[in-house]
Design a protein around this motif. Structure first.
Motif, short mmCIF file in Angstrom:
data_model
loop_
_atom_site.label_atom_id
_atom_site.label_comp_id
_atom_site.label_asym_id
_atom_site.label_seq_id
_atom_site.Cartn_x
_atom_site.Cartn_y
_atom_site.Cartn_z
N GLY A 53 -12.93 21.46 -7.17
CA GLY A 53 -13.30 21.58 -8.58
C GLY A 53 -13.21 20.27 -9.34
O GLY A 53 -14.05 19.99 -10.21
N GLN A 54 -12.21 19.45 -9.03
CA GLN A 54 -12.06 18.18 -9.74
C GLN A 54 -13.21 17.24 -9.42
O GLN A 54 -13.71 16.52 -10.30
CB GLN A 54 -10.72 17.53 -9.39
CG GLN A 54 -10.40 16.29 -10.21
CD GLN A 54 -10.28 16.57 -11.70
OE1 GLN A 54 -9.84 17.65 -12.12
NE2 GLN A 54 -10.71 15.60 -12.51
N ALA A 97 -15.44 33.34 -7.11
CA ALA A 97 -14.08 32.82 -6.98
C ALA A 97 -13.22 33.35 -8.12
O ALA A 97 -13.44 33.03 -9.28
CB ALA A 97 -14.10 31.29 -6.99
N THR A 98 -12.21 34.16 -7.80
CA THR A 98 -11.52 34.93 -8.83
C THR A 98 -10.06 34.55 -9.05
O THR A 98 -9.38 35.18 -9.86
CB THR A 98 -11.58 36.44 -8.49
OG1 THR A 98 -11.11 36.64 -7.15
CG2 THR A 98 -13.00 36.97 -8.61
N ASN A 99 -9.52 33.54 -8.35
CA ASN A 99 -8.14 33.15 -8.60
C ASN A 99 -7.97 32.69 -10.04
O ASN A 99 -8.71 31.82 -10.52
CB ASN A 99 -7.71 32.03 -7.64
CG ASN A 99 -6.24 31.69 -7.80
OD1 ASN A 99 -5.85 31.02 -8.74
ND2 ASN A 99 -5.43 32.15 -6.88
N PRO A 100 -7.01 33.25 -10.77
CA PRO A 100 -6.90 32.95 -12.21
C PRO A 100 -6.64 31.48 -12.53
O PRO A 100 -7.05 31.00 -13.60
CB PRO A 100 -5.71 33.82 -12.65
CG PRO A 100 -5.62 34.91 -11.65
CD PRO A 100 -6.06 34.30 -10.35
N THR A 101 -5.97 30.76 -11.66
CA THR A 101 -5.57 29.39 -11.98
C THR A 101 -6.73 28.40 -11.96
O THR A 101 -6.58 27.26 -12.40
CB THR A 101 -4.49 28.89 -11.02
OG1 THR A 101 -5.03 28.80 -9.68
CG2 THR A 101 -3.29 29.84 -11.00
N LEU A 102 -7.89 28.81 -11.49
CA LEU A 102 -9.01 27.88 -11.38
C LEU A 102 -9.46 27.36 -12.75
O LEU A 102 -9.99 26.25 -12.84
CB LEU A 102 -10.20 28.55 -10.68
CG LEU A 102 -9.97 28.94 -9.21
CD1 LEU A 102 -11.18 29.68 -8.66
CD2 LEU A 102 -9.64 27.73 -8.35
N THR A 103 -9.25 28.13 -13.78
CA THR A 103 -9.65 27.69 -15.12
C THR A 103 -8.50 27.03 -15.89
O THR A 103 -8.59 26.82 -17.10
CB THR A 103 -10.20 28.87 -15.95
OG1 THR A 103 -9.24 29.94 -15.91
CG2 THR A 103 -11.52 29.36 -15.38
N ASN A 131 -7.19 24.03 -14.79
CA ASN A 131 -7.13 22.67 -14.26
C ASN A 131 -7.78 21.61 -15.15
O ASN A 131 -7.81 20.44 -14.79
CB ASN A 131 -7.78 22.63 -12.87
CG ASN A 131 -7.05 23.47 -11.87
OD1 ASN A 131 -5.92 23.19 -11.51
ND2 ASN A 131 -7.69 24.55 -11.41
N GLY A 132 -8.31 22.04 -16.28
CA GLY A 132 -8.96 21.10 -17.17
C GLY A 132 -10.34 20.67 -16.72
O GLY A 132 -10.89 19.69 -17.24
N THR A 149 -12.59 27.33 -21.37
CA THR A 149 -12.08 27.04 -20.02
C THR A 149 -13.04 27.48 -18.92
O THR A 149 -12.80 27.22 -17.75
CB THR A 149 -10.72 27.72 -19.78
OG1 THR A 149 -10.89 29.14 -19.79
CG2 THR A 149 -9.71 27.30 -20.83
N GLY A 150 -14.12 28.18 -19.30
CA GLY A 150 -15.06 28.68 -18.31
C GLY A 150 -14.85 30.13 -17.92
O GLY A 150 -15.46 30.62 -16.96
#
Length: 384
Positions: free
Chosen positions: A139-140, A154-160, A162-163, A370-371
């Motif tokens: 993602g970065q 892609a459903t992992n909550p932390t993906l949004t 990361n800035g 955050t998307g």
């Protein structure tokens, strides 16, 4: 009229031929309460008005097109292809192509593939990555390249968290899916004891934690089980679950392991209701698990295919739509609408998506900063 996630499925080792498919049951809000479904008739049409003019454009799709969970990536690329086919037939003066990139759903492979996507100046946007782990790993890179990145799955909550500046999730995350399913099982279904089984992927870990938190005392920690991606022998887990005698077993992982797992549960005499989520919600789960998949409950922040969509999809792709097919189609349609309106650079398309607000086949698409989507529902399905 809704079509299920699969056609009639033939058993691939599940104890005799079976005539089962994944059928939609009810759409839920994040509290597990039934809500009305979206009106697909209001959805944006990738064909537009047929008057678009543009130089030839290219988008990319990245995800598992081979490997144990390839059906999930294939469902998405086939949805992408349907939107492109409808657009290109209607707009001869604006042709848009897709370049496909196979990651096998693995972070280490995706980390080698994504740089080749961002370095290709012809690619203006990406539908993908497909899995949470590969998205986390790349993602970065995508954000720094300014490439609009729209994931259908892609459903992992932390993906949004990361800035990232270019990431848009086209469905709800596991912080919505997990609680919706937990509340549905403990409320509507009245289950008092649920054993949670999770695999070792980013997806499985995030989903399981969200489910356990919402299920509260119903999620019995004494019968929790951890498995690994790639496992095929679940005898230890079956023994533990057999002794626990829960009302339900919630599996957080993908169909490649869920199918043999539920087979071994049933052959081991475990009759608890088998529940899983979008990682297992695919016709391949039914095909591989065979009759052992009967009565399984499968959730998904994805939407079932309306009849018209299912007919058009099968005519083009030679197979029925599956999980994320509609999302792949909708996200591609949004990119096509941007291109048709003259947004043909990465920066222009990024701005277009960021400010988009419109109906798709699956849902209303409007993103926060955050998307994440502004409005989220979860579907429950049953194998029957």
């Amino acid at each position: 009229m809704l079509a299920g996630c699969s056609d009639k499925s033939s058993d691939g080792g599940g104890g005799g031929n079976t005539d089962l498919s994944i059928q939609p049951v009810v759409q839920l809000d994040t509290q597990g309460k039934a809500v009305a479904q979206t009106d697909a008739g209001a959805a944006a049409d990738p064909a537009g008005d047929g008057k678009a003019k543009c130089a030839p454009q290219t988008i990319a799709m990245a995800g598992p097109l081979t490997g144990g969970n390839s059906a999930l990536g294939i469902n998405i690329i086939n949805g992408v292809k349907l939107a492109l086919d409808q657009h290109n037939k209607a707009n001869p003066d604006c042709q848009v192509a897709v370049k496909q990139f196979d990651t096998e759903g693995k972070p280490q492979i995706a980390s080698g593939v994504i740089p080749s996507i961002v370095s290709d100046p012809s690619i203006v946007a990406l539908v993908g990555p497909t899995f949470s782990g590969e998205t986390k790993a790349t993602g970065q890179i995508l954000s720094e390249a300014g490439l609009p990145t729209l994931t259908a799955s892609a459903t992992n909550p932390t993906l949004t968290e990361n800035g990232w500046k270019t990431f848009f999730r086209g469905l709800g995350n596991d912080n919505s899916q997990g609680p919706a399913v937990a509340n549905y099982l403990t409320g509507e279904k009245g289950f008092k004891k649920i054993c949670v089984v999770q695999d070792n992927t980013d997806y499985g870990a995030g989903l399981a934690q969200a489910f356990i938190t919402a299920a509260g005392a119903a999620a019995d920690p004494s019968c929790a089980v951890s498995v690994k991606e790639g496992d095929k022998d679940f005898s230890a887990a079956v023994s533990k679950l057999s002794a626990a005698k829960p009302d339900a077993i919630f599996y957080a992982g993908y169909y490649a392991e869920a199918a043999p797992f539920v087979q071994q549960l049933r052959s081991g005499g475990v009759t608890s209701v088998f529940v899983s989520a979008d990682g297992s919600n695919d016709p391949e789960f039914v095909r591989q698990a065979g009759s052992s998949s009967k009565d399984a409950l499968l959730s998904c922040p994805c939407s079932p295919a309306p009849e018209k969509f299912a007919t058009e999809y099968k005519a083009l792709n030679g197979q029925a739509p599956g999980v994320y097919s509609v999302e792949g189609y909708d996200l591609t349609t949004i990119l096509l609408k941007g291109i048709d309106s003259g947004k043909v650079t990465r920066a222009e398309l990024l701005d277009y998506v960021r400010n988009y607000d419109g109906a798709g086949v699956a849902r209303q698409y409007k993103w926060g900063p955050t998307g994440e989507l502004a409005n989220i529902q979860i579907w429950m399905y049953e194998v029957k």
